[in-house]
Design an enzyme around this catalytic site. Structure first.
Site, PDB file in Angstrom:
ATOM      1  N   GLY A  25       1.146  -1.580   0.357  1.00 20.40           N
ATOM      2  CA  GLY A  25       0.284  -0.112  -0.072  1.00 20.40           C
ATOM      3  C   GLY A  25       0.732   1.386  -0.016  1.00 20.40           C
ATOM      4  O   GLY A  25       0.324   2.734   0.120  1.00 20.40           O
ATOM      5  N   LEU A  26       2.390   1.098  -0.031  1.00 22.44           N
ATOM      6  CA  LEU A  26       3.041   2.227  -0.658  1.00 22.44           C
ATOM      7  C   LEU A  26       3.205   3.069  -1.531  1.00 22.44           C
ATOM      8  O   LEU A  26       4.050   3.999  -1.787  1.00 22.44           O
ATOM      9  CB  LEU A  26       4.030   2.153   0.670  1.00 22.44           C
ATOM     10  CG  LEU A  26       3.931   1.601   2.161  1.00 22.44           C
ATOM     11  CD1 LEU A  26       5.482   1.677   3.064  1.00 22.44           C
ATOM     12  CD2 LEU A  26       2.992   3.028   2.839  1.00 22.44           C
ATOM     13  N   GLY A  27       2.896   2.607  -2.804  1.00 21.12           N
ATOM     14  CA  GLY A  27       3.230   2.969  -3.942  1.00 21.12           C
ATOM     15  C   GLY A  27       4.434   2.506  -4.646  1.00 21.12           C
ATOM     16  O   GLY A  27       4.924   3.260  -5.849  1.00 21.12           O
ATOM     17  N   ALA A  64       4.762   2.361  -8.324  1.00 19.54           N
ATOM     18  CA  ALA A  64       4.584   3.746  -9.329  1.00 19.54           C
ATOM     19  C   ALA A  64       5.788   4.409  -9.135  1.00 19.54           C
ATOM     20  O   ALA A  64       5.938   4.426  -9.567  1.00 19.54           O
ATOM     21  CB  ALA A  64       3.356   4.664  -8.851  1.00 19.54           C
ATOM     22  N   ASP A  71      -1.817   7.420  -6.862  1.00 16.62           N
ATOM     23  CA  ASP A  71      -0.417   6.810  -6.724  1.00 16.62           C
ATOM     24  C   ASP A  71       0.746   7.360  -7.521  1.00 16.62           C
ATOM     25  O   ASP A  71       1.891   8.100  -7.369  1.00 16.62           O
ATOM     26  CB  ASP A  71       0.049   5.298  -6.672  1.00 16.62           C
ATOM     27  CG  ASP A  71      -1.266   4.230  -5.302  1.00 16.62           C
ATOM     28  OD1 ASP A  71      -1.767   4.663  -4.684  1.00 16.62           O
ATOM     29  OD2 ASP A  71      -0.562   3.434  -4.711  1.00 16.62           O
TER      30      ASP A  71
HETATM   31  C1  MEV Z   1      -4.659   3.416  -4.129  1.00 17.61           C
HETATM   32  O1  MEV Z   1      -3.140   3.545  -3.768  1.00 17.61           O
HETATM   33  C2  MEV Z   1      -5.473   2.624  -2.626  1.00 17.61           C
HETATM   34  C3  MEV Z   1      -6.959   2.262  -4.000  1.00 17.61           C
HETATM   35  O2  MEV Z   1      -7.587   3.278  -3.283  1.00 17.61           O
HETATM   36  C4  MEV Z   1      -6.864   2.111  -5.601  1.00 17.61           C
HETATM   37  C5  MEV Z   1      -6.390   2.954  -6.102  1.00 17.61           C
HETATM   38  O3  MEV Z   1      -6.650   4.085  -6.187  1.00 17.61           O
HETATM   39  O4  MEV Z   1      -5.848   2.799  -7.638  1.00 17.61           O
HETATM   40  C6  MEV Z   1      -7.471   1.598  -3.567  1.00 17.61           C
END
Ligand code: MEV
Length: 307
Positions: free
Chosen positions: A99-101, A104, A146
């Site tokens: 979840g920390l990108g 990207a 991201d």
């Molecule tokens: C992105 O880091 C997390 C979500 O909102 C997916 C997105 O925005 O593409 C869950």
């Protein structure tokens, strides 16, 4: 020729951002992905090296959906350049699928290093747009938040399909980021929410629009330098994320531990189903919250301060 890009956390508004609501994200400048270009023997082509994963892939033979190869092809096409004889090496501090990108950050750092090697500078818009194409390979239907916050490396208010608004934050925003140690599969988490939304649109739409309202209030709290209010809004955002089914017992344990130890607010960040939580803390309160997060099972606790 070397380039780097930061990680990111979403302060408020993940998931609802996929459906057109605003979200706020900040770069995590202390956790970075680095990309280095070095010349190679004439005729050797471009070799892509993911050093942390021990992977070496020749661009010429890479599959179409190989993320780094896809990115390199996009950059070469954008610049109208031939494949150089070179080695592109990636090193990253960022945990993968957390979840920390990280995806990207690899794309943005690699795009800039490759372009730089070829004598070009990529604007934020272009680096973000190229990385977005690769995000689609990783995540299916990403919002684009991201690649945006990572390419701009500034706090942003993001609405899908629109130019980002850079957010000036005039007080230090201190966050602890705690890793549950379980991977966050963004593609599956987003697909799961989409599926559940299809079977109960009213329930999900109501929560998404409340999340959007919370993001607008969070922006106002930041502008008014009201961190306790921001913390309460993060807690409220987390409650809605629980309702849409993207939290886990591990994430709940971390969020509760942070709050009990005095965090101003705590929530999961990113897609959920694993990955990281963030806790808003004061400078004085940070050590106690970090200790509580470790005691509650966090495998890493990082601190980031956005100004
Ligand atoms: C992105 O880091 C997390 C979500 O909102 C997916 C997105 O925005 O593409 C869950």
């Amino acid at each position: 020729m070397e380039s780097s890009a930061p990680g990111k956390v979403i302060l408020c508004g993940e998931h609802s951002v996929v459906y057109g609501e605003p979200a706020i994200a900040v770069p995590v400048t202390g956790l970075r992905c680095r990309a280095r270009m070095a010349p190679a023997m004439p005729g050797s082509g471009l070799l892509l090296v993911a050093a942390d994963l021990n992977q070496r892939t020749a661009l010429r033979t890479a599959a179409l959906d190989h993320p780094l190869a896809a990115l390199a092809r996009l950059v070469l096409e954008h610049l109208d350049c031939d494949e150089p004889d070179a080695v592109l090496t990636i090193h990253s501090d960022l945990p993968i699928a957390a979840g920390l990108g990280s995806g990207a950050a690899v794309s943005v750092a690699a795009a800039r290093a490759l372009a730089g090697f070829l004598g070009h500078v990529l604007s934020e818009e272009v680096a973000s747009a190229l990385a977005y194409e690769v995000e689609k390979l990783h995540h299916g239907t990403p919002s684009g938040i991201d690649n945006t916050v990572i390419a701009w490396e500034r706090p942003v208010v993001f609405v899908k399909g629109k130019a980002p608004e850079v957010l000036e934050i005039s007080i230090p925003l201190r966050l602890l980021i705690a890793d549950s140690g379980f991977p966050a599969a963004t593609r599956e988490a987003v697909a799961g929410v989409r599926q559940r939304r299809e079977s109960d649109p009213d329930f999900y739409e109501a929560r998404f629009s409340r999340m959007g309202a919370l993001v607008r209030m969070a922006r106002a709290a930041l502008e008014q330098q009201d961190l306790p209010a921001l913390g309460r809004l993060m807690d409220a955002n987390h409650a809605l994320l629980v309702e849409i089914g993207v939290s886990t017992p591990r994430l709940e344990a971390l969020v509760q531990a942070a709050r009990l130890a005095g965090a101003l607010g705590a929530k999961l960040t990113g897609s959920g189903m694993g990955g990281n939580i963030i806790a808003l803390v004061t400078m004085e309160g940070a050590p106690a919250v970090a200790g509580a997060l470790r005691d509650a099972g966090a495998v890493h606790v990082w601190q980031t301060v956005t100004t």
